[in-house]
Scaffold this motif. Structure first.
Motif, short mmCIF file in Angstrom:
data_model
loop_
_atom_site.label_atom_id
_atom_site.label_comp_id
_atom_site.label_asym_id
_atom_site.label_seq_id
_atom_site.Cartn_x
_atom_site.Cartn_y
_atom_site.Cartn_z
N ASN A 7 -5.73 5.67 11.69
CA ASN A 7 -4.92 6.51 10.92
C ASN A 7 -3.80 5.60 11.36
O ASN A 7 -3.45 5.44 11.71
CB ASN A 7 -4.83 7.69 11.02
CG ASN A 7 -5.91 8.61 10.28
OD1 ASN A 7 -6.80 8.03 9.35
ND2 ASN A 7 -6.45 9.55 11.42
N PRO A 8 -2.34 6.08 10.51
CA PRO A 8 -1.21 5.45 10.70
C PRO A 8 -0.88 6.25 12.11
O PRO A 8 -0.88 6.85 12.58
CB PRO A 8 -0.42 6.08 9.42
CG PRO A 8 -1.27 6.58 8.34
CD PRO A 8 -2.50 6.67 9.18
N ASN A 44 6.93 -0.99 1.59
CA ASN A 44 5.57 -0.41 1.15
C ASN A 44 4.67 -1.24 2.27
O ASN A 44 5.07 -1.46 3.49
CB ASN A 44 5.66 -1.99 0.09
CG ASN A 44 5.35 -3.10 0.22
OD1 ASN A 44 5.28 -3.71 1.49
ND2 ASN A 44 6.51 -3.68 -0.39
N GLN A 45 3.66 -0.90 2.12
CA GLN A 45 2.29 -1.51 3.44
C GLN A 45 2.88 -2.79 4.37
O GLN A 45 2.40 -3.27 5.42
CB GLN A 45 0.94 -0.96 3.25
CG GLN A 45 -0.59 -1.64 4.32
CD GLN A 45 -0.23 -0.08 5.49
OE1 GLN A 45 0.51 0.77 5.25
NE2 GLN A 45 -0.94 -1.09 6.13
N SER A 48 5.68 -2.81 6.23
CA SER A 48 5.68 -2.50 6.91
C SER A 48 5.45 -2.36 8.42
O SER A 48 4.85 -2.08 9.54
CB SER A 48 5.36 -0.39 6.26
OG SER A 48 3.86 -0.89 7.23
N GLU A 49 4.09 -3.55 8.26
CA GLU A 49 3.30 -3.95 9.27
C GLU A 49 3.63 -5.29 10.40
O GLU A 49 4.43 -5.89 9.68
CB GLU A 49 1.94 -4.83 8.72
CG GLU A 49 0.80 -4.24 7.49
CD GLU A 49 -0.57 -4.93 7.57
OE1 GLU A 49 -1.73 -4.37 7.13
OE2 GLU A 49 -0.32 -6.09 7.15
N MET A 78 2.26 1.59 7.67
CA MET A 78 2.80 2.45 7.65
C MET A 78 1.49 3.70 6.57
O MET A 78 1.42 4.62 6.71
CB MET A 78 4.36 2.81 6.63
CG MET A 78 3.68 2.34 5.23
SD MET A 78 5.39 2.62 4.27
CE MET A 78 6.65 2.31 4.83
N TYR A 79 1.03 2.84 6.26
CA TYR A 79 -0.35 4.01 5.90
C TYR A 79 -1.50 3.59 6.33
O TYR A 79 -2.61 3.30 5.98
CB TYR A 79 -0.24 3.45 3.91
CG TYR A 79 1.36 4.07 2.93
CD1 TYR A 79 1.09 5.07 3.45
CD2 TYR A 79 1.41 3.02 3.04
CE1 TYR A 79 2.32 5.21 2.44
CE2 TYR A 79 2.66 2.98 2.22
CZ TYR A 79 2.71 4.21 1.89
OH TYR A 79 3.94 4.69 1.03
N GLY A 80 -1.51 3.25 7.45
CA GLY A 80 -3.17 2.98 8.38
C GLY A 80 -2.71 1.45 9.03
O GLY A 80 -1.54 0.32 8.84
#
Length: 103
Positions: A7-8, A44-45, A48-49, A78-80
């Motif tokens: 999870n995030p 976005n994901q 953010s990685e 941010m989303y996982g």
């Protein structure tokens, strides 16, 4: 390839894996790896990685000469998050422990 998701990250998170070496049959638990904190200011994901790479080896008993070094890649967004272990034909994932703590 051994892969996993989590999870995030909203707190300090760590991952430890229990693996079985197919070469020698030993089961071992890796060190505890810190999950990098994602960039929550990104749009976005993908942006953010954040990525971190760690090495570990087969830690069998004294009679075993495996001691092969493997690399785990941990990506956190941010989303996982995800992780993968390169060159792992000789490993089987037995258990994954993810722990989150407030700093």
């Amino acid at each position: 390839m051994i892969e996993g998701t989590f999870n995030p990250v909203v707190t300090k998170t760590t991952i430890a894996l229990t693996l079985k070496c197919k070469k020698c049959g030993c089961e071992f638990t890796t060190d505890v790896f810190d999950v990098p904190f994602p960039n929550f200011n990104a749009d976005n994901q993908e942006e953010s990685e954040v990525y971190e790479e760690y090495e570990f080896c087969c830690e069998c008993d004294d009679d075993c000469d495996c001691q092969k070094v493997y690399t785990i890649n941990i990506y956190s967004g941010m989303y996982g998050g995800t992780f993968d272990i390169d060159d792992n034909d000789e490993l089987e994932l037995i258990n994954m422990e993810i722990e989150s703590k407030e700093d």
